[in-house]
Design an enzyme around this catalytic site. Structure first.
Site, mmCIF file in Angstrom:
data_model
loop_
_atom_site.group_PDB
_atom_site.id
_atom_site.type_symbol
_atom_site.label_atom_id
_atom_site.label_comp_id
_atom_site.label_asym_id
_atom_site.label_seq_id
_atom_site.Cartn_x
_atom_site.Cartn_y
_atom_site.Cartn_z
ATOM 1 N N SER A 78 42.869 47.180 31.225
ATOM 2 C CA SER A 78 41.490 45.837 30.556
ATOM 3 C C SER A 78 42.354 45.198 29.603
ATOM 4 C CB SER A 78 40.204 46.622 29.857
ATOM 5 O OG SER A 78 38.994 45.484 30.000
ATOM 6 N N GLU A 111 35.249 47.416 40.006
ATOM 7 C CA GLU A 111 35.503 47.331 38.782
ATOM 8 C C GLU A 111 34.099 47.219 37.336
ATOM 9 O OE1 GLU A 111 38.079 47.153 36.613
ATOM 10 O OE2 GLU A 111 39.521 46.932 38.226
ATOM 11 N N HIS A 129 35.502 50.313 36.027
ATOM 12 C CA HIS A 129 36.290 49.745 35.102
ATOM 13 C C HIS A 129 36.687 50.964 34.246
ATOM 14 C CE1 HIS A 129 38.465 47.315 32.940
ATOM 15 N NE2 HIS A 129 38.057 47.071 31.982
#
Length: 508
Positions: A210, A331, A417
């Site tokens: 991320s 995600e 995610h």
């Protein structure tokens, strides 16, 4: 000497016994670590001076030395951030501005120098730490690598500028991206000290997820980071983001200094606020309102991060190192394109024709709403950077993570995610729910690919399925599935092609 005594002496030479409290001599002094299950670990090691007082919003300074032994059995404070929201990547309190520490895991028994893996945590440049149990490096270290996890300044302490700060800076002093500067300082510490833990400073892999994945690509385009790492792995690390400039506003993109002025006003400080008054603010006051990663914390300062990542890659100015890059299959499954916030506005610039073509590619409004944000922010940018890196003549390995445990409580329809993190670290016991045999097989495979990549610059080896190199096998990736990893064509290429054309029009 008797035969028995000679045999014992030889045995002691061949099989050294590491103490329960291993030590390491670094430039600043002697560290006393801990040992468990054939891994030595050292925690809370300062790699820079505490960035407090006059050092707030200053480049990181060298850490102080110490006399005698320094206990390295406990983690340091996490960097100042809002209270944890349940993310297992945050780490234990307390938080403090005095947070620039790192942690090292190394095999107890080592033959020669080992490759090094430096983890850069995610959290939107607003939260997280290198001290979370999720990022414990022991299971990777057992694969014969040295693992380092780091803290770096977050939020407005790490990514911020204001005209008052600019007015007091000497010409040429880097500013704005203090968190990225901290990451570079940690890599410099690794270069200078990792040999004390059995690591090879010439064989360093940076990897992150991320915001940490975005940090990996920032470091790939940062001149000051050049030569500090030899491989890189960016997990869900964006790629098409348009960063704020330091001082110049752009349409729809205020500069870092404009954002700083807006914050100062919200804090009750006047237009002529002095730098001393900003530095005197309690750290907790800097958390409100929370800066947004995509619109506030991404800065092109012209020196540390000289340009946006995609522009550097397109011009071939990124670090010429092997790259793993990839995303998860679902995600941002919970964000819709009409939602408020920077992510939800990503499709606002589409023409009617572009929107209609994508709507058809997704099979209607429901498919578009469920997947377009993930494709715009993560999936197409990852493919694009992989293509650009391969076109520049560098090894690139694209992946898609689609492992979903039966115990997953989210109606995500795929791997959400950040869900790959415990698999990469082979730390499934940290996720707080039951994980089955297929999950453990996936974690073994993923950790093996990552550590093999750290060792050789190529994730392939053993009896694992072959991971195609993107330059040699264009538009083929490795997909991690519930049935195991498999090489295949990039999924949903039609809709990614349409997004690529959209980005080519709005940001040629």
């Amino acid at each position: 000497m008797s035969f028995t005594s000679l045999a014992m002496a030889i045995l002691m030479i061949l099989v050294p016994v590491s103490p329960a409290h291993p030590d390491a001599q670094v430039a600043q002094g002697r560290l006393i670590g801990r040992q468990a299950d054939e891994v030595d670990f050292f925690r809370g090691i300062p790699f820079a001076a505490p960035p407090v007082g006059a050092l707030r919003w200053m480049p990181p300074q060298a850490p102080a030395s110490w006399e005698g032994d320094r206990d390295a059995g406990s983690v340091g404070a996490i960097c100042v951030q809002a209270p944890a929201n349940g993310d297992p990547g945050v780490g234990p309190p307390p938080s403090s501005e005095d947070c620039l520490t790192l942690n090292v895991w190394t095999p107890t028994e080592r033959a020669g120098t080992l490759p090094v893996m430096v983890w850069i945590h995610g959290g939107g440049y607003n939260n997280g730490s290198g001290t979370a149990a999720l990022y414990d490096g022991a299971n990777l270290a057992r694969r014969c690598v040295v693992v380092v996890t780091i803290n770096y300044r977050l939020g407005r302490l790490g990514f911020f500028d204001h005209p008052a700060l600019a007015a007091e800076r000497p010409a040429g002093q880097p500013a704005g991206n203090y968190g990225v500067m901290d990451q570079i300082a940690a890599l410099e510490w690794v270069r200078d000290n990792i040999a004390a833990f059995g690591g090879d400073p010439a064989q360093v892999t940076i990897f992150g997820e991320s915001a940490g994945g975005a940090a990996v690509t920032h470091l790939m385009v940062a001149p000051a980071a050049r030569g500090l790492f030899s491989r890189a792995a960016a997990q869900s690390g964006l790629g098409r983001q348009r960063s704020a400039l330091m001082a110049g506003d752009r349409p729809g993109r205020p500069s870092a200094q404009s954002l700083g002025v807006a914050f100062a006003r919200s804090a009750g400080l006047g237009a002529d606020v002095a730098a001393e008054a900003l530095r005197a603010l309690p750290a907790e006051r800097l958390l409100t309102p929370m800066p947004a990663f995509f619109s506030d914390n991404l800065i092109v300062d012209g020196e540390v991060v000289p340009e946006d990542v995609v522009e550097a890659f397109a011009a071939g100015r990124q670090a010429p190192v092997p790259l793993i890059i990839g995303t998860n299959s679902a995600e941002f499954w919970w964000i819709r394109p009409v939602d408020a916030g920077a992510y939800g506005r990503t499709d606002d610039a589409m023409t009617d024709a572009e929107y209609d073509a994508l709507l058809a590619a997704y099979g209607g409004q429901d498919g578009y709403d469920a997947h377009v944000v993930s494709d715009l922010i993560f999936n197409e940018p990852a493919r694009h950077l992989a293509r650009l890196h391969a076109q520049a003549g560098h090894a690139a390995y694209l992946y898609r993570f689609d492992v979903v445990p039966d115990s997953n409580p989210e109606p995500s329809g795929g791997a959400t995610h950040a869900s790959e993190r415990p698999y990469v670290f082979d730390n499934l016991d940290t996720v707080g729910r039951t994980m089955g045999g297929r999950d453990h097989r996936a974690a073994t495979a993923m950790a093996d690919y990552w550590t093999t990549f750290a060792r050789a610059g190529d994730p392939n080896g053993g009896d694992r399925p072959a991971w195609p190199e993107f330059g040699a096998a264009p538009d083929r990736l490795l997909e991690f599935t519930n049935d195991g990893p498999a090489a295949k064509a990039v999924p949903f290429d039609e809709r990614l092609d349409l997004i690529e054309r959209f980005y080519g029009r709005v940001r040629p």
